[in-house]
Motif scaffolding. Structure first.
Motif, mmCIF file in Angstrom:
data_model
loop_
_atom_site.group_PDB
_atom_site.id
_atom_site.type_symbol
_atom_site.label_atom_id
_atom_site.label_comp_id
_atom_site.label_asym_id
_atom_site.label_seq_id
_atom_site.Cartn_x
_atom_site.Cartn_y
_atom_site.Cartn_z
ATOM 1 N N ARG A 162 0.871 -1.186 0.000
ATOM 2 C CA ARG A 162 0.000 0.000 0.000
ATOM 3 C C ARG A 162 0.899 1.223 0.000
ATOM 4 O O ARG A 162 2.073 1.129 0.357
ATOM 5 C CB ARG A 162 -0.880 0.022 1.258
ATOM 6 N N ASP A 163 0.359 2.361 -0.416
ATOM 7 C CA ASP A 163 1.121 3.592 -0.253
ATOM 8 C C ASP A 163 1.037 3.982 1.218
ATOM 9 O O ASP A 163 -0.004 3.831 1.841
ATOM 10 C CB ASP A 163 0.511 4.717 -1.103
ATOM 11 N N TRP A 164 2.130 4.442 1.756
ATOM 12 C CA TRP A 164 2.068 4.860 3.174
ATOM 13 C C TRP A 164 3.141 5.892 3.434
ATOM 14 O O TRP A 164 4.097 6.028 2.683
ATOM 15 C CB TRP A 164 2.240 3.658 4.113
ATOM 16 N N SER A 165 2.963 6.631 4.514
ATOM 17 C CA SER A 165 3.968 7.626 4.880
ATOM 18 C C SER A 165 4.331 7.486 6.354
ATOM 19 O O SER A 165 3.458 7.382 7.216
ATOM 20 C CB SER A 165 3.440 9.038 4.626
ATOM 21 N N PRO A 166 5.626 7.496 6.649
ATOM 22 C CA PRO A 166 6.072 7.344 8.044
ATOM 23 C C PRO A 166 5.561 8.434 8.973
ATOM 24 O O PRO A 166 5.484 8.210 10.173
ATOM 25 C CB PRO A 166 7.603 7.414 7.934
ATOM 26 N N VAL A 167 5.220 9.618 8.434
ATOM 27 C CA VAL A 167 4.758 10.681 9.325
ATOM 28 C C VAL A 167 3.255 10.632 9.573
ATOM 29 O O VAL A 167 2.739 11.357 10.414
ATOM 30 C CB VAL A 167 5.142 12.093 8.809
ATOM 31 N N ASP A 168 2.546 9.758 8.844
ATOM 32 C CA ASP A 168 1.114 9.598 9.126
ATOM 33 C C ASP A 168 0.923 8.999 10.509
ATOM 34 O O ASP A 168 1.689 8.143 10.934
ATOM 35 C CB ASP A 168 0.468 8.663 8.092
ATOM 36 N N GLU A 169 -0.110 9.464 11.175
ATOM 37 C CA GLU A 169 -0.426 8.901 12.484
ATOM 38 C C GLU A 169 -0.780 7.415 12.313
ATOM 39 O O GLU A 169 -0.308 6.559 13.062
ATOM 40 C CB GLU A 169 -1.608 9.685 13.087
ATOM 41 N N ASP A 170 -1.591 7.140 11.301
ATOM 42 C CA ASP A 170 -2.060 5.771 11.070
ATOM 43 C C ASP A 170 -1.249 5.137 9.944
ATOM 44 O O ASP A 170 -1.271 5.615 8.815
ATOM 45 C CB ASP A 170 -3.552 5.817 10.696
ATOM 46 N N TRP A 171 -0.549 4.093 10.264
ATOM 47 C CA TRP A 171 0.277 3.422 9.246
ATOM 48 C C TRP A 171 -0.511 2.366 8.468
ATOM 49 O O TRP A 171 0.068 1.630 7.672
ATOM 50 C CB TRP A 171 1.521 2.787 9.910
ATOM 51 N N HIS A 172 -1.803 2.267 8.746
ATOM 52 C CA HIS A 172 -2.666 1.291 8.058
ATOM 53 C C HIS A 172 -2.075 -0.119 8.114
ATOM 54 O O HIS A 172 -1.949 -0.801 7.101
ATOM 55 C CB HIS A 172 -2.911 1.717 6.606
ATOM 56 N N LEU A 173 -1.724 -0.506 9.314
ATOM 57 C CA LEU A 173 -1.168 -1.841 9.497
ATOM 58 C C LEU A 173 -2.281 -2.870 9.412
ATOM 59 O O LEU A 173 -3.428 -2.568 9.737
ATOM 60 C CB LEU A 173 -0.493 -1.932 10.879
ATOM 61 N N PRO A 174 -1.952 -4.064 8.974
ATOM 62 C CA PRO A 174 -2.971 -5.122 9.011
ATOM 63 C C PRO A 174 -3.401 -5.372 10.462
ATOM 64 O O PRO A 174 -2.634 -5.129 11.395
ATOM 65 C CB PRO A 174 -2.248 -6.343 8.433
ATOM 66 N N ASP A 175 -4.646 -5.837 10.647
ATOM 67 C CA ASP A 175 -5.199 -5.999 12.003
ATOM 68 C C ASP A 175 -4.320 -6.876 12.892
ATOM 69 O O ASP A 175 -4.155 -6.611 14.066
ATOM 70 C CB ASP A 175 -6.614 -6.612 11.928
ATOM 71 N N ASN A 176 -3.771 -7.932 12.308
ATOM 72 C CA ASN A 176 -2.993 -8.881 13.107
ATOM 73 C C ASN A 176 -1.484 -8.610 12.981
ATOM 74 O O ASN A 176 -0.673 -9.527 12.941
ATOM 75 C CB ASN A 176 -3.293 -10.311 12.677
ATOM 76 N N TRP A 177 -1.128 -7.336 12.918
ATOM 77 C CA TRP A 177 0.278 -7.004 12.632
ATOM 78 C C TRP A 177 1.241 -7.524 13.691
ATOM 79 O O TRP A 177 2.352 -7.951 13.375
ATOM 80 C CB TRP A 177 0.448 -5.501 12.425
ATOM 81 N N GLN A 178 0.777 -7.527 14.960
ATOM 82 C CA GLN A 178 1.679 -8.023 16.011
ATOM 83 C C GLN A 178 1.968 -9.508 15.820
ATOM 84 O O GLN A 178 3.108 -9.957 15.955
ATOM 85 C CB GLN A 178 1.072 -7.795 17.392
ATOM 86 N N GLU A 179 0.917 -10.225 15.491
ATOM 87 C CA GLU A 179 1.057 -11.665 15.254
ATOM 88 C C GLU A 179 2.021 -11.910 14.090
ATOM 89 O O GLU A 179 2.917 -12.752 14.178
ATOM 90 C CB GLU A 179 -0.336 -12.215 14.933
ATOM 91 N N ILE A 180 1.862 -11.138 13.016
ATOM 92 C CA ILE A 180 2.752 -11.297 11.855
ATOM 93 C C ILE A 180 4.194 -11.023 12.257
ATOM 94 O O ILE A 180 5.108 -11.784 11.954
ATOM 95 C CB ILE A 180 2.337 -10.322 10.719
#
Lengths: 538, 330
Positions: free
Chosen positions: A52-70
């Motif tokens: 996905r397009d993303w920016s490090p300075v965005d508050e929300d990095w749009h991580l997948p819901d289970n990002w910790q598990e991944i």
């Protein structure tokens, strides 16, 4: 590109620590200090997850819901696959010997740039989820939860590490932050958190064969331009060969040398040398990249990009492979290529057709560094050289991190330089060879938007150059690395104006006396040669 | 907080041993059960940790090269710092383990206005080396309690360690060295801000525990004399698996023994495992010969690549136009 900060602003730091514990000190991702996030399309091109397009300075990095598990599953998998990773998570005693060895710490004073603390950022997560004491005791055992803030902090500092391995030289257990950073970046890639400056070249290299995205016809026209210039300079027309089956040698250079100033002058040097030797070689438009930004992404991606070199050598039916001047390329060739994509049993042990030297040290990979090749030529008096053409240059040599600490090619380039130049000066002992200081732009950090970090990271190196500039009037920083050639000029202009950056084979090309050449009045950059009948003669 | 909690933990251990053995007279527990338990935990734990590390393979040949590679015959390679042979690696490891070669490289960076100065910094190396060697000598000296007759080698070591002939009983130099070295290692963590910043309780606690062990041992030998014959009989009993108490031994002995037991039991789960880890570090224990001999990755797997045919397919027309040779003329 962010506006360049003023020198006194950059130098306004001390080796001090904040009042709050590092776990309570929040990360500040501000312009000039980070690389832009990856574009989704570039991750998709190589089938990476969570593109996905993303920016490090965005508050929300749009991580997948289970990002910790991944992240944690990815960590578990890598702890089982890499002894280095598990060991380096366990055995650090935080003695601090590495602390002021990192160029980013030396140039910023940010304690999280001390390798020990950069490692602790991830070790604290490791303890929390993979050790009994961390699970039971939490913070007092140096453990912390993997939160989004922790992830952001990890990301920020792991893209402020150039995987240069200097810390590993000084660590009593050989803990190599590069290994930890490599693992960390693999984990970020599971979450789609690559940078634009790395993922773009990776996608380019995968689809087009090289990082800079040169298509076959563009490579040829770039070379054509260089050969036009060389014809003006030497009076000789050189016709480099591409994709030629049955040649003896496949030559692979970092694509930066085919692309831009000052790398192209190094490339001219290679090609003049081959022409003069009458070498039976070919280059490839498909395997047109020696470097490997996949290495800054994941082991798997690095292997996928690297595979082209052996595949192309096999397709073209060459006997062995010669590689150009590039830093991380040679870490990869020396320590990874044969393991990933070998055995190269369809090739022969490299033998120099000019001197008959058998390169026993490359008997398995079948790939020789051009500095080894050229040093051997000079040693056997096979080149006619006029070092006085480089007399106006006062040269120092910058050992690249990867070639010094991941290979050990130190004398070969020095031997060449001393034979093609008359004025060579070493930088201070603590800043060369295995203790060399990084350019601050390696491992995919040579973008424009993070210039502040690059200037800080490059400051210790530049400061050592300044020392020899003041003492010996040094005006050339020679190197055998394409990233140095791309990154160092702006660094030198900022910190040590008046120092040019040159590949070693540019110096070779200048000194090389070719059969039937006209009298040289210009160097490879098209500038008049002082004392050689050029316009600048006084 | 990290320092105080560590200090408190060590004081608590001392207190427990004192109350348990000195006041409640639980000498069987503190003199027999705890040492055995600690030793079992130490041995099993150490083994477990090493096995766990060993189970993770070394997929790539990644030595950190600290000298010239072996390439052309007329260029002198650095056979130890950039080894290509097993012997070179062995020498490199010997230097690392016995002399702390890498730590000896240590430097200190200072910033003076607009310039950096990198100077020599050998104190950390010296302090660490002094501690580890003193520790080793002291451990070997202690074997006199577990052997009968005491081997000549141990007697010789004791003689050398006390050759200054100061006081009665004779002062062991390593007793002084270890306290000085541990104090230095502890104080630098407290006094140097950046070292304090990176320090965890897991750094202070083992230092204080070791200091506790050393100080209690010194107090026992030089100040609160205990029945050495009784100690030796207990020690001999422990190693022959027939532990007995023949005499009343002072509480300071139990404090010392309890702290040692805690150190043994704590060892495998802590950073102290660097003692085992250093042998397994792939940046040090591998030869830089991966261009000469193929290093095999046990989990190497096939990956998807972008093949030449796919490349030519995409660029065929462009390649044809500039006269590049093609596989399929299509």
């Amino acid at each position: 590109m962010a506006k360049l900060p003023k020198k006194d602003e950059l130098m306004n730091y001390k080796y001090e620590v904040p009042p709050s514990d590092w776990m309570d000190t929040a990360v500040d991702i501000r312009p000039g200090t980070y690389c832009y996030g990856a574009k989704g399309k570039n991750l998709e091109a190589v089938n990476f997850p969570n593109a996905r397009d993303w920016s490090p300075v965005d508050e929300d990095w749009h991580l997948p819901d289970n990002w910790q598990e991944i992240f944690l599953n990815g960590m578990a998998e890598r702890l089982d696959k890499y002894r280095s990773f598990r060991l380096f998570m366990d055995v650090c005693v935080r003695c601090g010997a590495c602390a002021d060895k990192c160029h980013f710490y030396m140039g910023s004073g940010d304690p999280k740039n001390m390798p020990v603390l950069r490692g602790e950022l991830l070790r604290s997560v490791y303890r929390r989820y993979f050790t009994t004491s961390g699970k039971l005791l939490g913070r007092i055992a140096g453990a912390r939860d993997l939160t989004e803030d922790v992830l952001k902090e990890l990301w920020f500092y792991f893209y402020q590490c150039t995987e240069c391995r200097r810390c590993s030289v000084f660590c009593p257990y050989g803990i190599d932050q590069a290994e930890i950073t490599i693992m960390g970046r693999e984990l970020f890639n599971l979450l789609g958190l690559n940078t634009d400056w790395i993922s773009g070249p990776v996608a380019n290299c995968y689809m087009k064969g090289n990082h800079v995205g040169l298509e076959p016809q563009t490579i040829l026209s770039n070379i054509e331009f260089m050969m036009d210039d060389l014809e003006d300079i030497t009076g000789k027309r050189i016709e480099p060969r591409f994709n030629k089956k049955g040649a003896e040698i496949l030559f692979v250079a970092p694509s930066g040398d085919l692309f831009a100033d000052p790398g192209i002058y190094t490339c001219m040097g290679y090609l003049m040398l081959f022409e003069q030797l009458g070498l039976d070689y070919t280059m490839s438009t498909y395997a047109s990249e020696g470097g490997n930004f996949g290495f800054f992404t994941s082991n798997e991606m690095a292997k996928r990009l690297n595979a082209k070199i052996y595949a192309e050598a096999k397709r073209l039916g060459v006997k062995w492979i010669l590689g150009g001047e590039c830093g991380h390329m040679w870490r990869v060739v020396n320590q990874y290529m044969d393991t990933w994509n070998g055995p190269a049993d369809f090739l022969e042990v490299p033998v120099s057709p000019i001197t008959g030297t058998k390169f026993e040290n490359a008997r398995s990979t079948k790939m020789v560094h051009i500095a080894e090749f050229t040093a051997d030529l000079i040693y056997h008096n096979k080149l006619k050289l006029d070092p006085s053409r480089n007399d106006h240059l006062r040269i120092t040599f910058h050992d690249s991190c990867n070639t010094s600490r991941g290979m050990g090619i130190m004398e070969e380039p020095r031997y060449i330089i001393k034979n093609v130049c008359n004025n060579f000066f070493e930088m201070p002992e603590e800043t060369i060879r295995e203790k060399t200081l990084c350019c601050g732009s390696g491992s995919g950090l040579n973008a424009g938007e993070n210039m502040e970090v690059r200037l800080r990271g490059g400051f210790p190196r530049a400061n050592a150059v300044k020392y020899v500039q003041d003492k010996h009037g040094v005006n050339v920083l020679a190197n055998i690395c394409a990233i140095d050639r791309a990154a160092m000029p702006s660094l030198m202009d900022y910190w040590v104006p008046g120092v040019q950056v040159m590949g070693v084979h540019e110096l070779v090309g200048n000194a090389l006396i070719m059969d039937g050449e006209k009298e040289r009045t210009l160097n490879l950059r098209g500038e008049p040669l002082p004392g050689k009948g050029g316009e600048d003669d006084v | 907080m990290k320092i105080w909690s560590s200090l408190l933990a060590v004081i608590a251990l001392v207190f427990i041993a004192w109350v348990g053995a000195g006041v409640l007279h639980l000498s069987t527990f503190f003199g027999i059960v705890l040492p055995y338990l600690a030793l079992i935990i130490f041995l099993a734990g150490f083994l477990l940790r090493v096995i766990k590390w060993g189970k993770s393979p070394v997929p790539f040949c990644i030595p950190t090269t600290c000298g010239q590679q072996e390439s052309l015959p007329w260029i002198k390679p650095n056979k130890i710092e950039n080894p290509t042979t097993t012997w070179g690696v062995i020498w490199r490891m010997i230097l690392e383990i016995t002399l702390f070669r890498s730590l000896f490289r240590n430097t200190a960076t200072e910033k003076h206005d607009g310039n950096l100065a990198i100077g020599s910094a050998k104190w950390l190396w010296f302090g660490s080396l002094l501690f580890h060697w003193s520790m080793l000598v002291i451990i070997i000296r202690h074997l006199r309690f577990f052997t009968e007759p005491v081997p000549v080698l141990i007697q010789g070591l004791e003689f050398m360690d006390s050759f200054l002939q100061i006081g009665i009983p004779l002062l062991y130099m390593t007793d002084v060295f270890i306290v000085l070295a541990l104090s230095y290692l502890f104080l630098r963590r407290v006094a140097i801000p950046k070292v304090k910043y990176i320090s965890q309780a897991a750094d202070y606690f083992p230092l204080l525990l070791l200091l506790g062990v050393a100080i209690s041992g010194i107090l026992m030998r030089y100040f609160f004399r205990v029945d050495v014959v009784g100690v030796k009989e207990l020690a001999m009993g422990l190693v022959t698996f027939r532990p007995v108490f023949s005499a009343e031994i002072g509480p300071i002995f139990y404090i010392h023994l309890t702290l040692v037991s805690c150190l043994f039991a704590y060892f495998p789960w802590s950073k102290l495992m660097h003692a085992g880890g250093i042998f397994m570090s792939p940046t040090r224990n591998l030869a830089n010969n991966s261009r000469m001999v193929r290093h095999v990755n046990p989990w190497n797997y096939a990956v998807k690549t972008h093949t030449y045919d796919e490349y030519e397919e995409e660029f065929r027309d462009k390649m044809k136009k500039v006269g590049l040779p093609l596989e399929g003329e299509g």
